[in-house]
Design a protein around this motif. Structure first.
Motif, PDB file in Angstrom:
ATOM      1  N   SER A   1       0.821  -1.208   0.000  1.00 54.01           N
ATOM      2  CA  SER A   1       0.000   0.000   0.000  1.00 54.01           C
ATOM      3  C   SER A   1       0.860   1.265   0.000  1.00 54.01           C
ATOM      4  CB  SER A   1      -0.913   0.007   1.224  1.00 54.01           C
ATOM      5  OG  SER A   1      -1.453   1.280   1.454  1.00 54.01           O
TER       6      SER A   1
ATOM      7  N   ILE B   1      -1.099  14.448   0.401  1.00 51.97           N
ATOM      8  CA  ILE B   1      -0.955  13.309   1.311  1.00 51.97           C
ATOM      9  C   ILE B   1      -2.281  12.970   1.981  1.00 51.97           C
ATOM     10  CG2 ILE B   1       0.333  12.370   3.262  1.00 51.97           C
ATOM     11  CD1 ILE B   1       1.975  12.958   0.756  1.00 51.97           C
ATOM     12  N   GLY B   2      -2.999  14.003   2.416  1.00 46.57           N
ATOM     13  CA  GLY B   2      -4.298  13.764   3.051  1.00 46.57           C
ATOM     14  C   GLY B   2      -5.277  13.095   2.105  1.00 46.57           C
TER      15      GLY B   2
ATOM     16  N   LEU C   1       1.756   4.648  12.679  1.00 49.46           N
ATOM     17  CA  LEU C   1       0.791   5.254  11.754  1.00 49.46           C
ATOM     18  C   LEU C   1       0.227   4.245  10.752  1.00 49.46           C
ATOM     19  CD1 LEU C   1       2.182   8.850  11.003  1.00 49.46           C
ATOM     20  CD2 LEU C   1       0.250   8.178  12.431  1.00 49.46           C
ATOM     21  N   PRO C   2       1.059   3.401  10.108  1.00 47.57           N
ATOM     22  CA  PRO C   2       0.480   2.396   9.206  1.00 47.57           C
ATOM     23  C   PRO C   2      -0.536   1.483   9.877  1.00 47.57           C
ATOM     24  CG  PRO C   2       2.844   2.536   8.871  1.00 47.57           C
ATOM     25  CD  PRO C   2       2.528   3.369  10.073  1.00 47.57           C
TER      26      PRO C   2
ATOM     27  N   TYR D   1      -4.362   9.396   2.090  1.00 51.87           N
ATOM     28  CA  TYR D   1      -4.677   8.719   3.350  1.00 51.87           C
ATOM     29  C   TYR D   1      -6.167   8.501   3.534  1.00 51.87           C
ATOM     30  CZ  TYR D   1       0.149   9.472   4.921  1.00 51.87           C
ATOM     31  OH  TYR D   1       1.506   9.463   5.041  1.00 51.87           O
TER      32      TYR D   1
ATOM     33  N   GLY E   1      -0.291   4.238   0.635  1.00 51.66           N
ATOM     34  CA  GLY E   1      -0.696   4.992   1.817  1.00 51.66           C
ATOM     35  C   GLY E   1       0.045   4.547   3.066  1.00 51.66           C
ATOM     36  N   LYS E   2       0.196   3.216   3.250  1.00 56.87           N
ATOM     37  CA  LYS E   2       0.921   2.708   4.413  1.00 56.87           C
ATOM     38  C   LYS E   2       2.402   3.062   4.345  1.00 56.87           C
ATOM     39  CE  LYS E   2      -2.024  -1.183   5.739  1.00 56.87           C
ATOM     40  NZ  LYS E   2      -2.064  -2.633   5.994  1.00 56.87           N
TER      41      LYS E   2
ATOM     42  N   ALA F   1       2.681   6.691   5.209  1.00 56.22           N
ATOM     43  CA  ALA F   1       2.441   6.870   6.646  1.00 56.22           C
ATOM     44  C   ALA F   1       3.644   6.418   7.465  1.00 56.22           C
ATOM     45  CB  ALA F   1       1.191   6.098   7.062  1.00 56.22           C
TER      46      ALA F   1
ATOM     47  N   ILE G   1      -3.952   3.312  10.118  1.00 56.85           N
ATOM     48  CA  ILE G   1      -4.733   3.442   8.889  1.00 56.85           C
ATOM     49  C   ILE G   1      -5.060   2.081   8.273  1.00 56.85           C
ATOM     50  CG2 ILE G   1      -3.656   5.646   8.384  1.00 56.85           C
ATOM     51  CD1 ILE G   1      -2.162   4.249   6.086  1.00 56.85           C
TER      52      ILE G   1
END
Length: 427
Positions: free
Chosen positions: A167, A229-230, A422-423, A233, A169-170, A173, A426
């Motif tokens: 991912s 980035i937001g 963080l990962p 996420y 996103g991960k 993060a 999310i």
């Protein structure tokens, strides 16, 4: 034995001065021909096409274009002026401002080389004018510039995701807390240097009206990282779509709000972005040709057999890989290392139960060190070209920061939660 022969051949080819991408392709084609004969040349076009036929990789040229637009528009200078209004009066204020601006710039550029180049232009002259040692200045700018590939959006992380299907996103993060922590460590080093008399004079304290006025001016640029980035996420758009949104927003603020960019500048921006994109894609193609040979030789399986034979624990494997990556990073481009090593190591990571997201951050930090370590160290030569000083001076200045980065790398190995908090949230 065959792998050792390939490595020696690669080093000899690169020592001849051939561009890295071409050298990788030559060695890969040569090894493939020795194994499969002339039939190897039939499959290589398919290998090259497959290596770049990815929707996710489309984000790479878009992030490069966004970075180039903002660089030409002087956004880094606007950000640096804003940060110095808030922090310039502190001990080592200009140095701290350079680090903070690099961290903000990292969330815009996704490239350590671009980040370091911008800061060498914007921050080095005022730091030296205020009495900062040249070597210290160049070393600090080089080290903080490497934040470009750790703090998202990171182009190397995008490439890691493209290879492994992890991912994006991960991965992004996972780089956030380490990136901020590294920036704080560098700021702390600057402050300690200032308190012990090894730094330059502080700036006069800016008034609140000056701070607020400059912050309002920089506000449009500061909104860009949360949008990009937001958006990733919170699932509003993919990494590629986020890059496209970032390009559009960068054009709007540069042409219509700051007005530091003209329509006539866009052709030069597109040409520079195209050159950088072609260089990356050529590196990917050359790396994939060599990687195809390495995969055919079943190096991952041989590596697992070796680990099992020596009963190597996971932490021992991690340390061994960090040492290997450091050596490779000293002689090869970051992108080349990613495309050669990750396809080999990824199956081994899964087998050993090592989290690939955590390993990716360790990998990226290792590449940060490689970027400021000779003989290849791209950031070193970029700064040398901009400041027009001997490369030996830049190397001497960066050595203490290389030590700091090694300490930081071992901290991330010892405390995985710094990377994985963080990962996990999310997930």
């Amino acid at each position: 034995m065959i792998i050792l022969a390939i490595i020696i051949a690669l080093l000899l080819v690169l020592a001849s001065g051939i561009p890295v991408a071409i050298g990788l392709g030559i060695v890969g084609l040569g090894a493939a021909w020795l194994m499969d004969g002339s039939s190897a040349f039939m499959t290589m076009p398919q290998t090259i096409y497959a290596s770049t036929n990815s929707f996710l990789l489309t984000a790479v040229p878009l992030f490069i274009l966004m970075s180039e637009i903002l660089r030409r528009a002087g956004v880094t200078e606007i950000l640096f002026d804003t940060v110095t209004k808030w922090l310039g009066h502190l001990p080592g204020g200009l140095g701290v401002s350079a680090v903070v601006t690099s961290a903000i710039g990292a969330s815009i550029t996704g490239s350590s080389v671009a980040n370091a180049a911008s800061m060498a232009i914007v921050a080095a002259p005022p730091m030296i004018e205020r009495g900062y040692d040249r070597k210290f200045t160049y070393g600090l700018i080089a080290a903080s510039g490497t934040l470009g590939i750790l703090i998202p959006p990171s182009i190397p992380m995008l490439l890691f995701a493209a290879i492994t299907d992890e991912s994006v996103g991960k991965l992004f993060a996972a780089g956030m807390i380490p990136g901020i922590l590294l920036a704080l460590i560098l700021c702390g080093y600057v402050v300690i240097s200032a308190l012990t008399g090894r730094s330059g004079a502080a700036l006069p304290k800016a008034s609140w009206s000056e701070r607020l006025a400059q912050t309002r001016k920089a506000g449009f640029a500061l909104v860009l990282p949360p949008i990009v980035i937001g958006g990733i996420y919170f699932g509003f758009f993919t990494a590629t779509e986020a890059a496209g949104v970032g390009v559009l927003y960068a054009l709007i603020i540069s042409l219509l709000i700051y007005r530091t960019l003209r329509i006539a500048d866009l052709l030069g921006i597109l040409i520079d972005s195209l050159q950088a994109t072609c260089m990356i894609l050529l590196l990917i193609a050359g790396s994939m040709i060599l990687g195809h040979v390495v995969t055919t030789l079943q190096v991952s399986q041989d590596l697992m057999v070796l680990i099992q034979a020596y009963d190597l624990p996971a932490w021992g494997f991690i340390l061994a890989m960090m040492a290997m990556l450091f050596i490779l990073g000293c002689i090869l481009e970051v992108i080349s290392v990613i495309y050669i090593v990750v396809p080999i190591l990824y199956p081994v990571l899964i087998t050993l139960g090592i989290d690939p997201i955590w390993f990716a951050v360790l990998f990226i930090v290792n590449m940060e060190i490689a970027l400021i370590t000779p003989p290849v160290g791209m950031v070193l030569y970029v700064i040398t070209g901009i400041v027009q000083r001997p490369v030996s001076e830049v190397i001497a200045g960066v050595l203490p920061f290389v030590g700091l980065l090694f300490i930081f790398l071992f901290l991330l190995i010892l405390v995985p939660s710094l990377t994985m908090t963080l990962p996990t949230i999310i997930n």
